[in-house]
Design an enzyme around this catalytic site. Sequence first.
Site, PDB file in Angstrom:
ATOM      1  N   LYS A   1      38.445 -82.007   0.004  1.00 11.68           N
ATOM      2  CA  LYS A   1      38.491 -80.703  -0.152  1.00 11.68           C
ATOM      3  C   LYS A   1      39.895 -80.054  -0.216  1.00 11.68           C
ATOM      4  O   LYS A   1      40.267 -79.515   0.953  1.00 11.68           O
ATOM      5  CB  LYS A   1      37.287 -79.952   0.550  1.00 11.68           C
TER       6      LYS A   1
HETATM    7  N1  PMP Z   1      31.658 -78.861  -5.507  1.00  6.37           N
HETATM    8  C1  PMP Z   1      32.651 -78.198  -5.309  1.00  6.37           C
HETATM    9  C2  PMP Z   1      34.066 -78.365  -6.206  1.00  6.37           C
HETATM   10  C3  PMP Z   1      32.676 -77.159  -4.232  1.00  6.37           C
HETATM   11  O1  PMP Z   1      33.913 -76.509  -3.951  1.00  6.37           O
HETATM   12  C4  PMP Z   1      31.766 -77.141  -3.142  1.00  6.37           C
HETATM   13  C5  PMP Z   1      31.807 -76.158  -2.146  1.00  6.37           C
HETATM   14  N2  PMP Z   1      32.411 -76.917  -1.227  1.00  6.37           N
HETATM   15  C6  PMP Z   1      30.526 -78.095  -3.502  1.00  6.37           C
HETATM   16  C7  PMP Z   1      30.707 -78.917  -4.580  1.00  6.37           C
HETATM   17  C8  PMP Z   1      29.427 -78.073  -2.484  1.00  6.37           C
HETATM   18  O2  PMP Z   1      29.550 -78.387  -1.318  1.00  6.37           O
HETATM   19  P1  PMP Z   1      28.917 -78.347  -0.128  1.00  6.37           P
HETATM   20  O3  PMP Z   1      27.549 -78.365  -0.479  1.00  6.37           O
HETATM   21  O4  PMP Z   1      29.344 -79.351   0.904  1.00  6.37           O
HETATM   22  O5  PMP Z   1      29.298 -77.007   0.230  1.00  6.37           O
END
Ligand code: PMP
Length: 303
Positions: A154
């Site tokens: 991330k």
């Molecule tokens: N894809 C992207 C590109 C994101 O930014 C997020 C948010 N973090 C998600 C998917 C969903 O991830 P999560 O469920 O871990 O928040």
Amino acid sequence: MYFKENTVAFVDGEFVQVDQATCSVYAQSLHYGYAVFEGIRAYNTPQGSRIFKAREHYERLEYSCNTVGMPLPYSVEELIQISYQLLEKNGLSDAYIRPLVYAGTPNMSLKCPSSSNLLLAVWEWGKYLGDQSLRLTISPYERPNPRAVPIEAKISGHYVNSIIASTEAKGRGYDEALLLDMNGYVAEGPGANFFFEKNGELFTAPAGSILRGITRNTIIDLAREAGITVHEKFFTPAALQGATGAFMTGTAAEVIGVSSVNDVVFEKPFQDTIGAQLARRYQDLVTGQVGARRTRPLVERPA
Ligand code: PMP
């Protein structure tokens, strides 16, 4: 409004008033998008404020740091503890938590830094994409090529792609973008994963060009627990023809219905879909009400 006069953040080992925190104009992260972050939610539960899947989020932060060569001088346990302290200091129990690991010292080179900075901010945040079913459009922008950047980390810089895709979609009158990968398969939204349902089964993109969301994994577990088949496989936009419903998942967005993608309108209103039932289960889980709705089968199957 993200903060008030007395809001505090955790910055470089101290709790400081947000309006007194500073950042160097020569910070490497500011210039190159070289930073990693998390998006985490705390919920009010019968046991008090509880951070949902705190360990998983901070393990992903550790993974992101390792992937980009950013030192992280805190353990997962310490980060969880700091998060609870920060909630308490701000008098918040139902809130979004944003840890950011960044290179804040003056450094205009393209070399990994030998030290990093950590900040944690909190704010109250409703469902990021609202609570009305979304009209999506396939974006002309693809998700970043996983051979160019580590897409499962991330990384702040990845979100330039998200911002331009989302802005472009909204400029054409849609609620949000849906991005394809470099091979033309549906990948995910700018900040959320995507699922569709057909013949009582769920489909979502596999690992490869997506962030494997913690919400995505939770929804897959909840669905499988309820006996619903979930396919993690590549599909093109053409596979959406004849789908009964769709939804997006993410920590900020939680679980939100999708009513259409371009001119493909899903057959059922979101409230009649498996996605809506999983959304309710998800709310029960994050707010510590597990079991509250377990008396009814998730899918009413014909006898
Ligand atoms: N894809 C992207 C590109 C994101 O930014 C997020 C948010 N973090 C998600 C998917 C969903 O991830 P999560 O469920 O871990 O928040």
